[in-house]
Design an enzyme around this catalytic site. Structure first.
Site, PDB file in Angstrom:
ATOM      1  N   TYR A 180      -6.891 -17.541  12.576  1.00 27.45           N
ATOM      2  CA  TYR A 180      -8.062 -17.098  11.404  1.00 27.45           C
ATOM      3  C   TYR A 180      -9.566 -16.395  12.251  1.00 27.45           C
ATOM      4  O   TYR A 180      -9.535 -17.140  13.089  1.00 27.45           O
ATOM      5  CB  TYR A 180      -8.543 -18.561  10.897  1.00 27.45           C
ATOM      6  CG  TYR A 180      -9.852 -18.741   9.913  1.00 27.45           C
ATOM      7  CD1 TYR A 180     -11.064 -19.179  10.067  1.00 27.45           C
ATOM      8  CD2 TYR A 180      -9.687 -18.398   8.830  1.00 27.45           C
ATOM      9  CE1 TYR A 180     -12.198 -19.418   9.376  1.00 27.45           C
ATOM     10  CE2 TYR A 180     -10.774 -17.568   8.185  1.00 27.45           C
ATOM     11  CZ  TYR A 180     -12.086 -18.256   8.329  1.00 27.45           C
ATOM     12  OH  TYR A 180     -13.576 -18.395   7.390  1.00 27.45           O
ATOM     13  N   ASP A 209     -11.047 -12.907  19.798  1.00 28.38           N
ATOM     14  CA  ASP A 209     -11.441 -13.334  19.123  1.00 28.38           C
ATOM     15  C   ASP A 209     -12.011 -15.351  19.748  1.00 28.38           C
ATOM     16  O   ASP A 209     -11.101 -16.161  19.695  1.00 28.38           O
ATOM     17  CB  ASP A 209     -11.477 -14.420  18.139  1.00 28.38           C
ATOM     18  CG  ASP A 209     -12.317 -14.705  16.704  1.00 28.38           C
ATOM     19  OD1 ASP A 209     -11.707 -15.351  16.190  1.00 28.38           O
ATOM     20  OD2 ASP A 209     -12.791 -15.684  17.761  1.00 28.38           O
ATOM     21  N   LYS A 236     -20.672 -20.132  17.432  1.00 29.58           N
ATOM     22  CA  LYS A 236     -20.665 -21.745  17.718  1.00 29.58           C
ATOM     23  C   LYS A 236     -21.454 -22.249  18.664  1.00 29.58           C
ATOM     24  O   LYS A 236     -22.662 -21.952  18.722  1.00 29.58           O
ATOM     25  CB  LYS A 236     -19.029 -21.766  17.635  1.00 29.58           C
ATOM     26  CG  LYS A 236     -18.162 -22.017  16.329  1.00 29.58           C
ATOM     27  CD  LYS A 236     -16.670 -22.255  16.307  1.00 29.58           C
ATOM     28  CE  LYS A 236     -15.809 -21.767  15.376  1.00 29.58           C
ATOM     29  NZ  LYS A 236     -16.123 -22.733  14.501  1.00 29.58           N
TER      30      LYS A 236
END
Ligand code: KE4
Length: 434
Positions: A151, A246, A274
Site C-alpha cells: 500500500y 516507499d 510517519k
C-alpha cells in the site's frame, strides 16, 4: 472465552461513535480505525503518554499501533512536546521558507545518503504520488510497477490490482478510479523475481518506475526474500527504470537509515512519512539530484502544498530524529521487540496455536496460519476470524494491537520489559482459550 467487550466499560466510546457516525463516513477519518475487520466498535482515545493509550471510559492500553508508526518514541515525548509548545508561540504557518525545513532536510539526508535532494509534503500519499509523477517526468514513460498487497497511499493510480493480463495492465481496486488510470499500473506478486524479470523484459520501454515497500507493512509484516530487493535494484538499473523505495513505514523504523540501510541498497527515489513528522502531518520524497531537479520550480514537474514544510511539523520531526539518532535508542527498541517476538513464538508453540510471527526492527506481525507468509496470497491464508477474536480479547486485557490481521504492529522507545511481560502474559491467557 474472551470474545466481547461485555465486561469492558465502553459507554462513552459507544456514545461518541454514534455521534461520529452521523458526521463522518464510518464515523472515522481513516477506514482501518473503524475496527471493521475485527468487530466491535472503535475505542475513542482521550489521551496518550509513553506507550499507553487512555480511552474516554478510563480504560488504558499498551499501544502497539503507535498511530500506525509515527510514535516511535512513545506518545508525548517530553522534548518533542516542549519543542512544539515553544514553536507554536511563534505562529503556526507562514507559507514561506524557514530554517526548520533546512534542519529536517539535513537530518534526513544524513540518515539516507541516497537522498541528495528532498521535497517535504503532508502525507505518505502525497510523497508516493509525487515521486511517481517525477519518475514519469524524468523518464517520459507512463507505466508503473507495484506489488500486490503493498500500500502506497490512496492516489488513484495506486489503488490498482492485477488485471486479467496481470503482467500488462491493472484494474481499479477502488470505485472512483477510472480504468484509464489503472491501465498504467502493473501489479505483480511480491518476492517473485521470475514474474518481475519477465514483466520488465516485455514492457521496459514503457515503464517509468517500480515502487516497492522494501519491507511490507501493509499486509502484516513481510520480509523480502534474500536477493529480491538486490535483483529488483539491478534490473531497474539495467533498464533505466526509476526505483522508488516507499519507506513511509520502514524509514527510521527498520533502522535509522531505513530498509535501504538495513539491506544496503540505494534506490533512485525514497518516500518517507510517519516518523519524520513525530506525530504531525509530514511526508517527503527525495533522491538523486538529477531526478529531483525535475521538480518545480527548478524543473517542469509540478507539485505544491500550502502546509508543506510546516514549521510546527518540522519541529516535531527534528526533535524526534534527534532522539532517534542516539545509538542507545535503537538498542532499547531492538531489545524489547525481540523479547516480544521470541515470547510470542514460544507461547504459540506452548498452546499449539498455528501462527507465523515475523519481525524486523520494531515492526512485527503474527499471522494465524501455519504457512510461510512471503506475499499477498500466502498472507491471505491467515485465519482472520481467529485474529479478530484474539484482537478483541487482548483489548479487554489492555493490549491495543492493530485492528486488522493485515497490518504491522510497532514498538517504541517507551515500551519496557514490564510492558512486554504483561503483553506476553495476556497473550498466553487469551491464546489458551482460542
Ligand atoms: P499516509 O497518506 O497515510 O500518510 O501514508 C500512506 C502510506 C504510504 N506508504 C506506506 C508504506 C504506508 O504504510 C502508508 C500508510 N500506512 C497506513 C497503515 N497501513 C496508514 C494507516 C491508515 O491508513 O489509517
Amino acid at each position: 472465552m474472551y470474545d466481547n467487550f461485555s465486561t469492558m466499560k465502553t459507554t462513552n466510546s459507544k456514545r461518541l461513535y454514534k455521534k461520529a457516525l452521523s458526521l463522518m463516513p464510518g464515523g472515522v477519518n481513516s477506514p482501518v480505525r473503524a475496527f471493521k475487520s475485527v468487530g466491535g466498535n472503535p475505542i475513542f482515545i482521550s489521551y496518550a503518554k509513553g506507550c499507553y493509550l487512555y480511552d474516554v471510559d478510563g480504560n488504558h492500553y499498551i499501544d502497539y499501533v503507535l498511530s500506525w508508526g509515527p510514535m516511535i518514541l512513545g506518545h508525548a515525548y517530553p522534548t518533542v512536546t516542549k519543542a512544539i509548545k515553544d514553536a507554536i508561540s511563534n505562529g503556526t504557518s507562514y507559507g514561506a521558507p524557514t530554517e526548520k525545513e533546512i534542519e529536517l532536510a539535513t537530518l534526513i539526508k544524513k540518515a539516507f545518503p541516497s537522498i541528495e535532494k528532498i521535497r517535504m509534503v503532508n502525507s505518505g500519499t502525497e510523497a508516493t504520488m509525487s515521486a511517481i509523477r517525477v519518475a514519469r517526468g524524468f523518464t517520459k514513460r507512463d507505466k508503473v510497477i507495484k506489488f500486490e498487497g503493498c500500500y502506497h497511499g490512496h492516489a488513484d493510480g495506486l489503488l490498482v490490482k492485477a488485471g486479467s493480463g496481470a503482467t500488462t495492465f491493472g484494474v481499479p481496486d477502488s470505485l472512483g478510479v477510472p480504468d484509464d488510470y489503472a491501465r498504467n499500473t502493473i501489479t505483480l506478486p511480491y518476492n517473485n523475481l521470475e514474474i518481475f524479470r519477465k514483466t520488465i523484459e516485455n514492457n521496459y520501454k514503457e515503464i517509468a518506475c517500480v515502487i516497492v515497500e522494501p519491507v511490507v507493512g501493509n499486509m502484516g509484516c513481510i520480509i523480502p526474500r534474500d536477493g529480491f530487493l538486490q535483483e529488483v535494484r539491478e534490473i531497474t538499473q539495467r533498464y533505466d527504470i526509476v526505483l522508488i523505495f516507499d519507506e513511509v513505514m520502514t524509514g527510521f523504523r527498520v533502522s535509522y537509515g531505513g530498509a535501504q540501510q538495513y539491506y544496503n541498497i540505494r534506490p533512485d527515489l525514497t518516500c518517507l512519512g510517519k516518523v519524520i513528522g513525530g506525530g504531525l502531518p509530514v511526508g517527503a520524497y527525495g533522491g538523486k539530484s538529477e531526478i529531483m531537479s525535475m521538480v518545480a520550480p527548478e524543473g517542469p514537474v509540478y507539485q505544491a502544498g500550502t502546509l508543506s514544510g510546516n514549521p510546527i511539523a518540522m519541529t516535531a520531526g527534528i526533535e524526534t530524529l534527534k532522539v532517534l539518532s542516539k545509538k542507545e535508542t535503537y538498542k532499547h527498541i531492538e531489545k524489547v521487540t525481540s523479547e516480544l517476538a521470541e515470547g510470542m513464538i514460544d507461547i504459540a508453540k506452548k498452546v499449539s496455536v498455528k501462527t507465523r510471527f515475523y519481525r524486523i526492527g520494531s515492526m512485527f506481525c503474527g499471522y494465524f496460519t501455519d504457512k510461510e507468509v512471503f506475499d499477498y496470497q500466502s498472507a491471505k491464508t491467515a485465519d482472520t476470524d481467529t485474529y479478530a477474536k484474539f484482537f478483541r480479547a487482548m483489548l479487554k486485557e489492555g493490549i491495543y494491537l492493530a485492528p486488522s490481521q493485515f497490518e504491522a504492529g510497532f514498538t517504541s522507545l517507551a515500551h519496557t520489559g514490564k510492558d512486554i511481560e504483561k503483553t506476553l502474559k495476556s497473550a498466553y491467557k487469551v491464546l489458551k482459550t482460542l
